[in-house]
Design a protein around this motif. Structure first.
Motif, mmCIF file in Angstrom:
data_model
loop_
_atom_site.group_PDB
_atom_site.id
_atom_site.type_symbol
_atom_site.label_atom_id
_atom_site.label_comp_id
_atom_site.label_asym_id
_atom_site.label_seq_id
_atom_site.Cartn_x
_atom_site.Cartn_y
_atom_site.Cartn_z
ATOM 1 N N THR A 101 1.691 11.826 4.111
ATOM 2 C CA THR A 101 0.747 11.159 5.000
ATOM 3 C C THR A 101 1.158 11.505 6.429
ATOM 4 O O THR A 101 2.261 12.020 6.661
ATOM 5 C CB THR A 101 0.791 9.628 4.824
ATOM 6 O OG1 THR A 101 2.125 9.156 5.138
ATOM 7 C CG2 THR A 101 0.432 9.227 3.406
ATOM 8 N N ASN A 120 -0.106 4.468 -0.787
ATOM 9 C CA ASN A 120 -0.855 5.685 -0.443
ATOM 10 C C ASN A 120 -0.402 6.898 -1.262
ATOM 11 O O ASN A 120 -0.756 8.031 -0.949
ATOM 12 C CB ASN A 120 -0.746 6.016 1.048
ATOM 13 C CG ASN A 120 -1.749 5.230 1.872
ATOM 14 O OD1 ASN A 120 -2.213 4.183 1.439
ATOM 15 N ND2 ASN A 120 -2.066 5.707 3.055
ATOM 16 N N ARG A 121 0.397 6.643 -2.265
ATOM 17 C CA ARG A 121 0.851 7.707 -3.181
ATOM 18 C C ARG A 121 1.223 7.071 -4.516
ATOM 19 O O ARG A 121 2.370 7.186 -4.973
ATOM 20 C CB ARG A 121 2.023 8.475 -2.577
ATOM 21 C CG ARG A 121 3.164 7.617 -2.008
ATOM 22 C CD ARG A 121 4.296 8.487 -1.482
ATOM 23 N NE ARG A 121 3.881 9.262 -0.343
ATOM 24 C CZ ARG A 121 3.914 8.819 0.933
ATOM 25 N NH1 ARG A 121 4.330 7.595 1.180
ATOM 26 N NH2 ARG A 121 3.523 9.592 1.924
ATOM 27 N N HIS A 180 4.117 3.319 1.803
ATOM 28 C CA HIS A 180 3.468 3.585 3.093
ATOM 29 C C HIS A 180 3.372 2.332 3.953
ATOM 30 O O HIS A 180 3.689 2.358 5.141
ATOM 31 C CB HIS A 180 2.072 4.165 2.833
ATOM 32 C CG HIS A 180 1.295 4.486 4.079
ATOM 33 N ND1 HIS A 180 1.684 5.485 4.949
ATOM 34 C CD2 HIS A 180 0.165 3.937 4.597
ATOM 35 C CE1 HIS A 180 0.815 5.547 5.951
ATOM 36 N NE2 HIS A 180 -0.106 4.614 5.768
ATOM 37 N N ALA A 198 0.864 -1.188 0.000
ATOM 38 C CA ALA A 198 0.000 0.000 0.000
ATOM 39 C C ALA A 198 0.894 1.228 0.000
ATOM 40 O O ALA A 198 1.519 1.546 1.012
ATOM 41 C CB ALA A 198 -0.913 -0.001 1.227
ATOM 42 N N LYS A 257 3.312 14.069 -2.007
ATOM 43 C CA LYS A 257 2.184 13.503 -1.260
ATOM 44 C C LYS A 257 2.642 13.107 0.146
ATOM 45 O O LYS A 257 3.433 12.193 0.330
ATOM 46 C CB LYS A 257 1.631 12.286 -1.999
ATOM 47 C CG LYS A 257 0.551 11.522 -1.251
ATOM 48 C CD LYS A 257 -0.730 12.324 -1.086
ATOM 49 C CE LYS A 257 -1.771 11.540 -0.280
ATOM 50 N NZ LYS A 257 -2.226 10.316 -0.957
#
Length: 397
Positions: free
Chosen positions: A122, A71-72, A163, A69, A120
């Motif tokens: 998080t 996430n970007r 991530h 994963a 990006k």
């Protein structure tokens, strides 16, 4: 809805007939299944994954993991290796610049309001910046990835940028440390229809559903380890008592390990057997409700190892086809090019056909763009499905 309310308001409860419903042993109130699913061999289980002794590993696979994963995805994936490298290098440089700026500022204020949103972020990446974690670019972190079914691309696989890597560094380590294969099944409740797909590359979290990855091997500090448990091997050996020759895959794509003269059941053969069973239409139909709610369980078909080796051969052949799909001879299609003279004339040299990727299943055609169409697509091509979509629809999407 109003009719139901009127009915309830006017009805006399004492005069109504009710059916008593009880939850089953797993707490299901509806869509209850009544079959032998619980008696089959568990494919994977948390108890086996966390077990510290081989005797406690009562599942076919020891290790299982979600896919990567990021996430970007816009920063961590690309079909071009060069473009991905440039993006990842910029990302690392921007992160390091923001960290220096944070330190210079005295580290005061809210980090989420401080950082430059060019890349990006998080909350976890922001926490790394505050803690002083470094992020340096390396070409070695660029890996080939299974992004979606039959869709490979490159990914930058490294801490901070990826991530959540879960257990993937153990399953697919650095390129020069070893190869692996994995069976991927969707997460519970994610896919409306069960399916499975093999891969030899890092799977994305959404490679297929919320991808649960079941590898053949695991790579740890002491080297490559079998991920098929000894418990599973003993279950298969105990069930299939009579040895017999193993049949070869019909197409010859499978390796000699499943088609040769060796009679002993191996962990790799079990891996292929499982893959064949997971693609069995009768199995999927019979256990459809169970497969929506929990990890698959595997039946032992037949009484002699003749049956076992046949299923293992089928699974090996199918896996070779699914993983090596790029090497299969292309099906002969008719390409139809119809120049859009009006658009070409108006746009001049700057004209580029507009992408369409529109399918007409009944006619067996796919319009690639405003000028190019592929015809002669057989109806059977749309019938091979991953979940509730055909492989062609995954690619077009």
């Amino acid at each position: 809805a109003e009719e139901k309310l009127v009915f309830v308001a006017d009805a006399k409860i004492a005069a109504l007939n009710f059916d008593e419903i009880d939850a089953d042993a797993k707490g299901n109130w509806i869509n209850q299944s009544n079959n032998d699913f619980d008696s089959l061999l568990p494919l994977a289980a948390k108890s086996a994954k966390l077990a510290t002794k081989p005797s406690q590993e009562k599942a076919i696979f020891k290790l299982f993991s979600l896919g990567v994963a990021t996430n970007r995805d816009d920063w961590a994936y690309d079909f071009s290796k060069l473009t991905l490298g440039a993006k990842a290098k910029f990302f690392c440089e921007r992160y390091e610049a923001e960290q220096r700026r944070w330190v210079k500022s005295g580290g005061k204020g809210k980090i989420s309001d401080f950082v430059d949103r060019t890349i990006k972020w998080t909350s976890e990446l922001e926490s790394h910046l505050v803690r002083g974690s470094t992020l340096s670019y390396s070409d070695q972190n660029i890996r080939e990835s299974a992004y979606r079914p039959y869709t490979k691309c490159f990914t930058y696989f490294a801490p901070l940028i990826s991530h959540r890597r879960y257990q993937q560094p153990i399953i697919f380590p650095n390129r020069d440390e070893g190869e692996n294969r994995a069976i991927v099944v969707p997460g519970f409740g994610v896919a409306t229809v069960f399916g499975a797909l093999a891969t030899a590359q890092l799977p994305d979290l959404h490679f297929y559903g919320d991808a649960n990855c079941l590898p053949l091997y695991a790579y740890r500090e002491d080297g490559r380890l079998d991920n098929i448990t000894d418990w599973a091997l003993n279950q298969f050996k105990r069930h299939y008592k009579l040895p017999s020759p193993q049949p070869s895959p019909a197409s010859g794509r499978g390796s000699s390990k499943a088609a040769g003269a060796q009679k002993a059941i191996t962990k790799e053969a079990i891996f292929h057997y499982v893959y064949a069973v997971l693609h069995d239409p009768i199995y999927r139909e019979k256990y459809a409700l169970n497969l929506k709610r929990e990890f698959p369980r595997i039946p032992l078909y037949g009484e002699t190892d003749t049956t076992f080796w046949q299923w293992a051969a089928w699974g090996e052949e199918l896996m070779a086809l699914h993983i090596g799909y790029e090497n299969v001879a292309p099906f002969k299609l008719n390409r139809i090019d119809t120049p859009d003279e009006k658009s070409r004339k108006n746009a001049g040299k700057a004209y580029v056909p507009k992408a369409m990727l529109k399918a007409d299943k009944e006619a067996g055609r796919i319009a690639l763009d405003t000028e190019t169409t592929l015809a002669g697509i057989p109806a059977a091509a749309w019938e091979y499905k991953l979940g509730n979509r055909s492989a062609l629809e995954w690619i077009l999407d």
